[in-house]
Write an enzyme that holds these catalytic residues in place. Sequence first.
Site, short mmCIF file in Angstrom:
data_model
loop_
_atom_site.label_atom_id
_atom_site.label_comp_id
_atom_site.label_asym_id
_atom_site.label_seq_id
_atom_site.Cartn_x
_atom_site.Cartn_y
_atom_site.Cartn_z
N ASP A 218 0.83 -1.21 0.00
CA ASP A 218 0.00 0.00 0.00
C ASP A 218 0.86 1.26 0.00
O ASP A 218 1.98 1.26 0.52
CB ASP A 218 -0.92 -0.01 1.23
CG ASP A 218 -2.05 1.00 1.12
OD1 ASP A 218 -2.37 1.42 -0.01
OD2 ASP A 218 -2.61 1.38 2.16
N HIS B 210 2.24 3.06 -8.94
CA HIS B 210 2.09 1.61 -9.16
C HIS B 210 3.29 1.09 -9.95
O HIS B 210 3.85 0.05 -9.62
CB HIS B 210 0.79 1.29 -9.92
CG HIS B 210 -0.45 1.77 -9.21
ND1 HIS B 210 -0.66 1.55 -7.87
CD2 HIS B 210 -1.53 2.46 -9.65
CE1 HIS B 210 -1.82 2.08 -7.52
NE2 HIS B 210 -2.37 2.64 -8.58
N LEU C 50 9.69 -21.27 -3.92
CA LEU C 50 8.70 -20.37 -3.33
C LEU C 50 7.35 -20.47 -4.05
O LEU C 50 7.30 -20.50 -5.28
CB LEU C 50 9.21 -18.93 -3.44
CG LEU C 50 8.27 -17.83 -2.94
CD1 LEU C 50 8.29 -17.77 -1.41
CD2 LEU C 50 8.65 -16.47 -3.51
#
Length: 238
Positions: free
Chosen positions: A20, A37, A132
């Site tokens: 955020d 972004h 992962l």
Amino acid sequence: MIPEYLDPKFIPKHIACVMDGNGRWAEKRGLKRTDGHTAGEKSLFDVVEGAIEIGVEWFTVFAFSTENWKRPAKEVQFLLDFNEQIIIQRQEELNERNVRICFLGRRDSKVPKRILKRMKDAEDLTESNTGLTFTVAFNYGGRAEIVDAVQKVIDSGVKRVTEKTIERNLYNPAMPDPDLVIRTSGESRVSNFLLWELAYSELVFSNTLWPDFSRKDLFKAIKEFQDRDRRFGGLGES
Ligand code: IPE
Ligand code: IPE
Ligand code: MG
């Protein structure tokens, strides 16, 4: 390499992150929100590298919420295109790093078919990888996930519901609950992220805006996690 201030025996198995602060990062610089972004991509992949480096097994990020459709149409369109581009551009490199890519969220008609197809292709490409597991929560809402789970339970005709029944019907039943949830940008709220799964997660709130966040901040959050005493309602260790 694991930093020496971290205990290698207590690296969280699953870390989830609310990325955020992109808009505020851009506004502070007199840029467009969408530039924030774009700037956040570098943070995302630095943190993913950091997670791989120290042996985290599951890493989940909140990329687009079921509530983010409320944003101006231009920003929504930007975020759709941006996420699509990231999938296209990064899937090969993640595949080479033995990363398994998963998406979590409502795969409904709000999401363009083209993007649903890209998501599926990235999952198929990486499905047998053993490193992962990198999960991207996209068109994801915690309440929506619980509602969808309950609907599946009703459709199956099951009469007795337990916590296991709900768990088995979440978007990815194989995903363990996050041990650590990090939210950047100084907001101390959950914003509908993983509501069922974070019942006993440790929450770390960082003031850093997402585009300034890096693996060093991830390691600092893990340090905070390691200094906590998880009790799960019992009496814990101390
Ligand atoms: C997070 O940054 C990215 C998404 C929610 C898609 P924001 O866009 O929420 O940035 P702020 O919180 O407005 O600064
Ligand atoms: C949460 O951030 C969603 C994502 C990071 C994708 P928001 O910026 O949408 O949350 P609020 O509006 O501050 O609660
Ligand atoms: Mg925000």
